[in-house]
Design a protein around this motif. Structure first.
Motif, PDB file in Angstrom:
ATOM      1  N   UNK A  33      28.636  -6.148  -9.092  1.00  0.00           N
ATOM      2  CA  UNK A  33      28.975  -4.931  -9.827  1.00  0.00           C
ATOM      3  C   UNK A  33      27.852  -4.577 -10.782  1.00  0.00           C
ATOM      4  N   UNK A  34      27.875  -3.334 -11.250  1.00  0.00           N
ATOM      5  CA  UNK A  34      26.896  -2.849 -12.234  1.00  0.00           C
ATOM      6  C   UNK A  34      25.468  -3.166 -11.809  1.00  0.00           C
ATOM      7  N   UNK A  35      25.065  -2.789 -10.601  1.00  0.00           N
ATOM      8  CA  UNK A  35      23.761  -3.215 -10.071  1.00  0.00           C
ATOM      9  C   UNK A  35      22.598  -2.577 -10.817  1.00  0.00           C
ATOM     10  N   UNK A  36      21.585  -3.391 -11.054  1.00  0.00           N
ATOM     11  CA  UNK A  36      20.371  -2.897 -11.690  1.00  0.00           C
ATOM     12  C   UNK A  36      19.160  -3.371 -10.895  1.00  0.00           C
ATOM     13  N   UNK A  37      18.398  -2.438 -10.350  1.00  0.00           N
ATOM     14  CA  UNK A  37      17.194  -2.744  -9.580  1.00  0.00           C
ATOM     15  C   UNK A  37      16.039  -1.952 -10.168  1.00  0.00           C
ATOM     16  N   UNK A  38      14.906  -2.615 -10.383  1.00  0.00           N
ATOM     17  CA  UNK A  38      13.714  -1.949 -10.890  1.00  0.00           C
ATOM     18  C   UNK A  38      12.517  -2.371 -10.047  1.00  0.00           C
ATOM     19  N   UNK A  39      11.653  -1.411  -9.713  1.00  0.00           N
ATOM     20  CA  UNK A  39      10.453  -1.686  -8.920  1.00  0.00           C
ATOM     21  C   UNK A  39       9.235  -1.683  -9.836  1.00  0.00           C
ATOM     22  N   UNK A  40       8.378  -2.669  -9.620  1.00  0.00           N
ATOM     23  CA  UNK A  40       7.105  -2.696 -10.335  1.00  0.00           C
ATOM     24  C   UNK A  40       6.090  -3.424  -9.479  1.00  0.00           C
ATOM     25  N   UNK A  41       4.975  -2.736  -9.186  1.00  0.00           N
ATOM     26  CA  UNK A  41       3.907  -3.344  -8.403  1.00  0.00           C
ATOM     27  C   UNK A  41       4.312  -3.729  -6.997  1.00  0.00           C
TER      28      UNK A  41
END
Length: 343
Positions: A33-41
Motif C-alpha cells: 500500500x501507499x507505493x512510492x517509487x522514485x527514479x534517479x540515474x
C-alpha cells in the motif's frame, strides 16, 4: 556456424531477453500500500514499510520491485515507536530524505505526526539519521500546538522548498476526524518556516462519496512543463469509493501558499472500475529518458471494507490542455509494456 551468425544469434538473444523484461502484468506487488517509487540515474527506488521499520529496494525497472533493505527501525518508548505509515523517499541537495508518519499507539490513531530521516551518504539503502518531528501546526515553535499530520511530500518550486501533507484542523480524541491538505514553506526537509496553509478540504460530492469520513490525503506532486499538480486521494481508503483528484497551480507564478492559487478538479481523475475496488495513494515516475510516464497506485483486493491491498502500475499521458490523463485502471490480465531496464 560462422562468426557473423554467432554474433547475430547472440544479439537476437539479448534483444529477446531485453524485450521480455519490458512486459509485466498487474499487480507488481501482491501485497502492499501507499507505493512510492522514485527514479534517479536510471535506477528505481521503492520505499515502503517492512521488517519492523522502513525499507528501500533498488531495481532497473519500476515494474520489478526487488527485496527491500531495512534502512531504519524505530526505537522503543519514543513518539515514533509505532504506527509507522506511508514512507516516501526524496532526493534533495546531495542527500536522501525519508518522510513518514508515526505515533504513540492506536487505535484510535490520534497521535500521528510527521518525521524525517536523512541519509548519511548518497546511498539510499545505507544508514539514516533521525532528524525528528516536523512542525505542522499554526504557530511556529509552539510544539504543544503541533497538529496531526501524515503523508508529507516535498515540492521544489521557483527556488523554494515546500512540504505538503494531510492533517487535521485541530487535535481530536477520535480518528474519525476529517482530513485536509496543508502546505508550508521549508528551509530544509525537516524545518517549516511558515505556518501551515489550508489548500484543500473534502467539499465536493465525489470527495464525500461513501459518507463515512471525508478525507483528502496522500498528496503527490506531478510536474509537467509549466504545470504543477498535487494529485491526492479522497473517498475513504478502506472503501471501494477511494479515488484520485488533483489541484492545479493556477499559473507558474502563482503563490503556492495561497489557497486561491490552487484549482480543484471538478471530477475524479482516476477511480475504480470492474477491475478494481477503489484506487488511491499514487506516486509517479518516468522512463530513464523522461519520455514515458507511469502511475503506481494501490487498490483493495476485495470490495468489502478493509485495508487488504495490492500495488499496480500503468502508463499515462498528458492531454493538450496540460492535464494528466490517467485513463482507467487496466485489466490485471492484460500484458503491459514497462521499462526494459537495459543500459
Amino acid at each position: 556456424m560462422g562468426l557473423k551468425n554467432l554474433f547475430l544469434l547472440a544479439l537476437t538473444g539479448m534483444t529477446a531477453v531485453g524485450c521480455a523484461r519490458q512486459y509485466y502484468t498487474n499487480p507488481i506487488l501482491e501485497r502492499g500500500a501507499d507505493p512510492w517509487v522514485i527514479e534517479r540515474g536510471g535506477r528505481y527506488y521503492y520505499c515502503g514499510g517492512g521488517k519492523g521499520g522502513i525499507c528501500v529496494s533498488v531495481s532497473d525497472r519500476p515494474q520489478a520491485i526487488g527485496e527491500g533493505q531495512l534502512v531504519w527501525r524505530p526505537g522503543k518508548g519514543r513518539w515514533n515507536s509505532t504506527c509507522v505509515w506511508a514512507p516516501e523517499l526524496h532526493w534533495w541537495q546531495g542527500k536522501w530524505y525519508i518522510f513518514y508518519a508515526a505515533g504513540w499507539s492506536g487505535p484510535p490513531y490520534v497521535h500521528q505526526r510527521t518525521g524525517v530521516l536523512e541519509s548519511v551518504t548518497d546511498d539510499p539503502t545505507g544508514d539514516y539519521v533521525d532528524k525528528g518531528m516536523v512542525y505542522t501546526g499554526d504557530t511556529l515553535g509552539k510544539w504543544d500546538s503541533n497538529r496531526w499530520a501524515i503523508d508529507m511530500t516535498l515540492m521544489e518550486h521557483r527556488g523554494k522548498l515546500y512540504g505538503i501533507w494531510s492533517g487535521w484542523e485541530s487535535s481530536e480524541a477520535t480518528d474519525k476526524t476529517p482530513q485536509n491538505l496543508y502546505i508550508a514553506e521549508m528551509s530544509n526537509p525537516w524545518t517549516t518556516v511558515t505556518p501551515r496553509v489550508l489548500i484543500s478540504e473534502p467539499d465536493t460530492p465525489y470527495e464525500l462519496a461513501g459518507g463515512e469520513l471525508p478525507i483528502n490525503e496522500g498528496p503527490q506532486v506531478l510536474k509537467h512543463g509549466d504545470d504543477t499538480f498535487i494529485v491526492y486521494s479522497c473517498g475513504q481508503s478502506w472503501l471501494d469509493t477511494y479515488k484520485l483528484s488533483w489541484l492545479r497551480l493556477r499559473s507558474p507564478d502563482a503563490d503556492p501558499l495561497k489557497r486561491e492559487s490552487w484549482i480543484k478538479s471538478d471530477k475524479p481523475v482516476f477511480e475504480d472500475n470492474e477491475y478494481t475496488h477503489g484506487v488511491g495513494h499514487a506516486s509517479f515516475t518516468t522512463s530513464p529518458d523522461g519520455r514515458k510516464h507511469y502511475i503506481i497506485y494501490h487498490t483493495k483486493k476485495e470490495k468489502t471494507p478493509g485495508w487488504n491491498r495490492e500495488v499496480r502500475m500503468q502508463r499515462f499521458r498528458f492531454r493538450a490542455d496540460g492535464t494528466p490523463d490517467f485513463g482507467e485502471p487496466v485489466d490485471p490480465a492484460k500484458r503491459l509494456k514497462g521499462v526494459s531496464g537495459r543500459k
